[in-house]
Design an enzyme around this catalytic site. Structure first.
Site, PDB file in Angstrom:
ATOM      1  N   HIS A 146       4.486   2.678   5.764  1.00 47.18           N
ATOM      2  CA  HIS A 146       3.087   3.061   5.592  1.00 47.18           C
ATOM      3  C   HIS A 146       2.464   2.319   4.407  1.00 47.18           C
ATOM      4  O   HIS A 146       1.334   1.832   4.492  1.00 47.18           O
ATOM      5  CB  HIS A 146       2.987   4.574   5.373  1.00 47.18           C
ATOM      6  CG  HIS A 146       3.075   5.377   6.622  1.00 47.18           C
ATOM      7  ND1 HIS A 146       4.250   5.525   7.319  1.00 47.18           N
ATOM      8  CD2 HIS A 146       2.128   6.078   7.318  1.00 47.18           C
ATOM      9  CE1 HIS A 146       4.039   6.293   8.383  1.00 47.18           C
ATOM     10  NE2 HIS A 146       2.760   6.626   8.412  1.00 47.18           N
ATOM     11  N   HIS A 197       9.624   9.545   1.400  1.00 47.54           N
ATOM     12  CA  HIS A 197      10.122   8.370   0.684  1.00 47.54           C
ATOM     13  C   HIS A 197      10.374   8.690  -0.782  1.00 47.54           C
ATOM     14  O   HIS A 197       9.774   9.622  -1.336  1.00 47.54           O
ATOM     15  CB  HIS A 197       9.127   7.205   0.783  1.00 47.54           C
ATOM     16  CG  HIS A 197       9.083   6.552   2.117  1.00 47.54           C
ATOM     17  ND1 HIS A 197      10.075   5.702   2.565  1.00 47.54           N
ATOM     18  CD2 HIS A 197       8.174   6.634   3.122  1.00 47.54           C
ATOM     19  CE1 HIS A 197       9.765   5.279   3.786  1.00 47.54           C
ATOM     20  NE2 HIS A 197       8.621   5.833   4.143  1.00 47.54           N
TER      21      HIS A 197
END
Length: 411
Positions: A146, A197
């Site tokens: 992303h 993440h």
């Protein structure tokens, strides 16, 4: 473009050489053994920071960062790109498609080479609000796709807008750059907040994204000139797409990353071949653009109403055709195949998997089976080919079939 055949051949030969050398010398395994332990330590060491960030959790932030992640996800871009093509901004749409495909391929390659874990859940709270996020959570962590994609696509969009302005001012540059940085910062922080993440994933996504964007801005004009030329574009890109399927590294354990690459690889092939065939008709720089007298908003909405059902129908037909033809062709050529999703019969059909069902001469089958052994494959996953042709057909319809329908119905 003089000498185009030479550099096309050199690129293809280089990829084949890389596939053979990396397989024989086990480059992926060696890189993983060097990088994975260090990255894993960084991920584990970053858990306390994630927990501190998640202490401020509430429903509003959960919804905001989940929604923001969906807006910059690959499925969103995939759905948005057809609308961009039909709006008359063909060059921007082509560049965005190729750039996201390049980001997706390189980012997922690094993910599967390193095969580093995501933050452990628990103790980290992981929020997966959509099916797409659940699939993302099954991938490896480094780098953050992303973050990488947002850096590249927002950066390229800013570059495109600024280069299109007749009177470019410093204030517009400043505000555009600030807006792009804000979007990247929100995405990066959101990936940590959602537990998807760690900090090392975000930093690597930022660094790789900046490098890819810088590279892309130096070559995008040449790539676009090539695609819109007549220099063996379709044949070269078909060979390139096929080789990239085999050049992809093998992860420590299977993840959905290869499926995403296969789909976007097919999309890229469909877009390139379709644009190359119909550039002078529908995708040239003088094509009508949305909000212009030639393409008012009412006509554009009509395009969307005609185009969306058409590409969905083509996607379904392409998938059905591939499910019927690919196993038949593989069987005739003696190529051992298997299927884990699309064709239940091939899950347990050992005759297909061994390549025995064939009327071809035995020496032909033997050569193909030796090729499988050379590539360390006991059988090939037919789902990869089905997915590839399915998305190639969908993308081709976006830039060739559907614009032809628009012309026919005066849209």
């Amino acid at each position: 473009m003089e000498g185009s055949g030479t550099w096309q051949g050199l690129i293809l030969v280089g990829i084949v050489t890389w596939i053979c050398a990396s397989s024989y010398l086990r480059f992926t395994h060696k890189f993983r053994s060097l990088l994975q332990p260090w990255v894993t330590r960084q991920v584990v060491g970053g858990v306390p920071l994630i927990l501190r960030i998640q202490k401020c959790q509430n429903g509003v932030l959960d919804a905001f960062f989940s929604g923001l992640s969906c807006v910059v996800s690959v499925p969103f871009y995939t759905a948005f790109l057809p609308l961009l093509f039909w709006s008359g901004h063909g060059r921007l749409a082509r560049q965005m498609t190729l750039l996201i495909a390049f980001c997706d391929y390189l980012g997922n390659c690094i993910k599967d080479v390193v095969s580093a874990p995501r933050p452990s859940c628990p103790p980290v709270r992981r929020i997966t609000a959509t099916k797409d996020e659940e699939d993302n959570a099954m991938e490896y962590g480094l780098p953050s796709s992303h973050t990488l994609n947002t850096v590249c696509l927002s950066g390229y969009l800013l570059h495109y807008v600024l280069s299109s302005l007749e009177h470019e001012s410093v204030s517009i540059q400043y505000y555009g750059f600030a807006l792009a940085c804000l979007l990247v910062a929100l995405i990066a922080f959101g990936r940590i907040y959602l537990g998807m993440h760690s900090v090392v994933d975000i930093i690597s996504g930022l660094a790789i994204g900046v490098l890819i964007l810088g590279l892309w801005l130096t070559v995008n004009e040449k790539i676009d000139d090539f695609i819109t030329s007549k220099q063996n574009v379709s044949s070269f890109w078909t060979a390139l797409s096929f080789l990239l399927l085999f050049a992809y590294p093998t992860p420590e354990y299977p993840t959905p990353s290869y499926e995403y690459h296969t789909a976007f690889n097919g999309v890229t092939l469909g877009i390139v071949t379709g644009v190359q065939q119909t550039y002078s008709q529908f995708h040239h720089e003088a094509a009508p653009r949305i909000f212009s007298p030639e393409l008012p908003i009412s006509s554009y909405l009509g395009r969307v109403m005609v185009g969306i059902p058409t590409i969905l129908l083509v996607k379904f037909c392409s998938k059905s055709l591939a499910k019927w033809t690919l196993p038949t062709v593989s069987n005739a050529l003696g190529i051992p195949i298997r299927s884990s999703m699309y064709i239940p019969k091939l899950k347990n059909d050992k005759e297909y998997a061994s390549g025995k069902k064939t009327d071809e001469p035995k020496n032909s089958v033997g050569y193909l089976q030796k090729l499988c052994e050379l590539m360390s494959q006991d059988s090939f996953d037919i789902d990869t080919g089905i997915r590839f042709f399915q998305y190639a057909g969908l993308a081709w319809s976006v830039v060739d079939l559907v614009p032809s329908l628009f012309s026919y119905v005066n849209l």
